[in-house]
Design a protein around this motif. Structure first.
Motif, PDB file in Angstrom:
ATOM      1  N   HIS A   1       0.836  -1.197   0.000  1.00  0.00           N
ATOM      2  CA  HIS A   1       0.000   0.000   0.000  1.00  0.00           C
ATOM      3  C   HIS A   1       0.873   1.250   0.000  1.00  0.00           C
ATOM      4  CE1 HIS A   1      -3.347   2.686   0.851  1.00  0.00           C
ATOM      5  NE2 HIS A   1      -2.607   3.218   1.803  1.00  0.00           N
ATOM      6  N   ASP A   2       0.690   2.097  -0.990  1.00  0.00           N
ATOM      7  CA  ASP A   2       1.469   3.332  -1.150  1.00  0.00           C
ATOM      8  C   ASP A   2       2.965   3.038  -1.137  1.00  0.00           C
ATOM      9  OD1 ASP A   2       1.691   6.077  -1.588  1.00  0.00           O
ATOM     10  OD2 ASP A   2       1.861   6.534   0.544  1.00  0.00           O
TER      11      ASP A   2
ATOM     12  N   LYS B   1      10.278   4.128  -2.739  1.00  0.00           N
ATOM     13  CA  LYS B   1       9.369   2.996  -2.496  1.00  0.00           C
ATOM     14  C   LYS B   1      10.125   1.679  -2.569  1.00  0.00           C
ATOM     15  CE  LYS B   1       5.305   5.508  -4.171  1.00  0.00           C
ATOM     16  NZ  LYS B   1       4.809   5.810  -2.822  1.00  0.00           N
TER      17      LYS B   1
ATOM     18  N   ALA C   1      -7.308   4.996   3.016  1.00  0.00           N
ATOM     19  CA  ALA C   1      -5.852   5.174   3.072  1.00  0.00           C
ATOM     20  C   ALA C   1      -5.293   4.938   4.468  1.00  0.00           C
ATOM     21  CB  ALA C   1      -5.492   6.569   2.588  1.00  0.00           C
TER      22      ALA C   1
ATOM     23  N   ARG D   1      -2.482   2.142   5.495  1.00  0.00           N
ATOM     24  CA  ARG D   1      -1.211   2.434   6.162  1.00  0.00           C
ATOM     25  C   ARG D   1      -1.056   1.591   7.424  1.00  0.00           C
ATOM     26  NH1 ARG D   1      -2.565   7.733   4.480  1.00  0.00           N
ATOM     27  NH2 ARG D   1      -3.561   8.173   6.489  1.00  0.00           N
TER      28      ARG D   1
END
Length: 262
Positions: free
Chosen positions: A147-148, A176, A224, A228
């Protein structure tokens, strides 16, 4: 009578994380052995694509890393047939040659001192998703370590044997841990081999689930903040070690992989 029914979620998380530190054992394999096991694990989980793909890990010598010998498939890699190369892909020790496409790993290592292992493969579902020129969508709890945390390179820069591809891919990856490469495959990084292996397994499963969901309808996003939270809960060093150990045990139960630690 239960004692934890009124305990807060944050306290329960903290308690579980403390328990993992003592309940989950440290892994005893050396770097070469972990790399060989990773090759066999990925082979078993559909990451093999002939001779395509590279796995590297930093060594104790600055600016050098271990990688597989070009010409061998993931199912043929052993701890002893890995090669030790420098940033110019010249042999420090070992026999044979590395995959020339390893060049772009050097660019990532130079840009990311936090990265100690890189895995690049062309698994079926990742490769299929990459043909659609669409980013990875993380919309399920199990996939939240990404995720992200998965970048996207929309334009294919060509085969990654030149310095230009190294610059483009390392810049697109940024800070990332993973990246989906259009018309190409996937790349994941890790501070440990266990982390990189776990993410490599996960990104292929994520691509498979995304393709299945897209065939049925529109993929719905997850909140979101919950993404996280799940990212940080699932993706920890101890969990990565436990996941790696599980898949290593599975691989080692197969007679065809029992030579990988030799």
């Amino acid at each position: 009578m239960a004692d934890t029914l009124t305990t807060s979620k944050s306290e329960l998380v903290a308690t579980a994380e403390r328990q993992m530190q003592t309940a989950l054992p440290e892994l005893v394999w050396a770097t070469r052995e972990k790399l060989a096991l990773t090759c066999r694990i990925l082979f078993e989980q559909g990451h093999d694509s002939g001779l395509a793909g590279q796995i590297t890990a930093r060594t104790d010598e600055p600016d050098t890393y271990y990688t597989q010998r070009f010409g061998l498939g993931f199912d043929e890699i052993t701890a002893s047939n890995l090669v030790h190369v420098n940033q110019d892909l010249k042999l420090v020790s070992g026999e044979g040659m590395p995959n020339p496409a390893n060049r772009f790993h050097t660019w990532i290592y130079r840009a990311r001192p936090d990265v100690n292992c890189i895995i690049h493969t062309h698994p079926l579902h990742v490769a299929a998703l990459s043909m659609l020129e669409t980013p990875l969508v993380v919309s399920h709890m199990d996939l939240c370590p990404l995720h992200d945390d998965c970048a996207f390179l929309e334009q294919w820069p060509g085969v990654p044997v030149g310095n230009e591809e190294g610059e483009i891919i390392s810049a697109a990856l940024g800070g990332k841990r993973a990246i989906l490469l259009s018309h190409h495959g996937q790349l994941v990084t890790g501070s440990t081999i266990e982390e990189a292996c776990t993410l490599a397994l996960l990104i292929e499963r994520a691509a498979q689930m995304q393709l299945l969901a897209m065939a049925a309808g529109d993929v719905k996003p997850i909140p979101a903040e919950l993404g996280r939270e799940a990212h940080d809960w699932i993706s920890t060093p101890k969990r990565n070690q436990a996941t790696f150990a599980y898949f290593a045990r599975r691989a080692l139960r197969s007679p065809m992989h029992r030579d990988c630690l030799a």
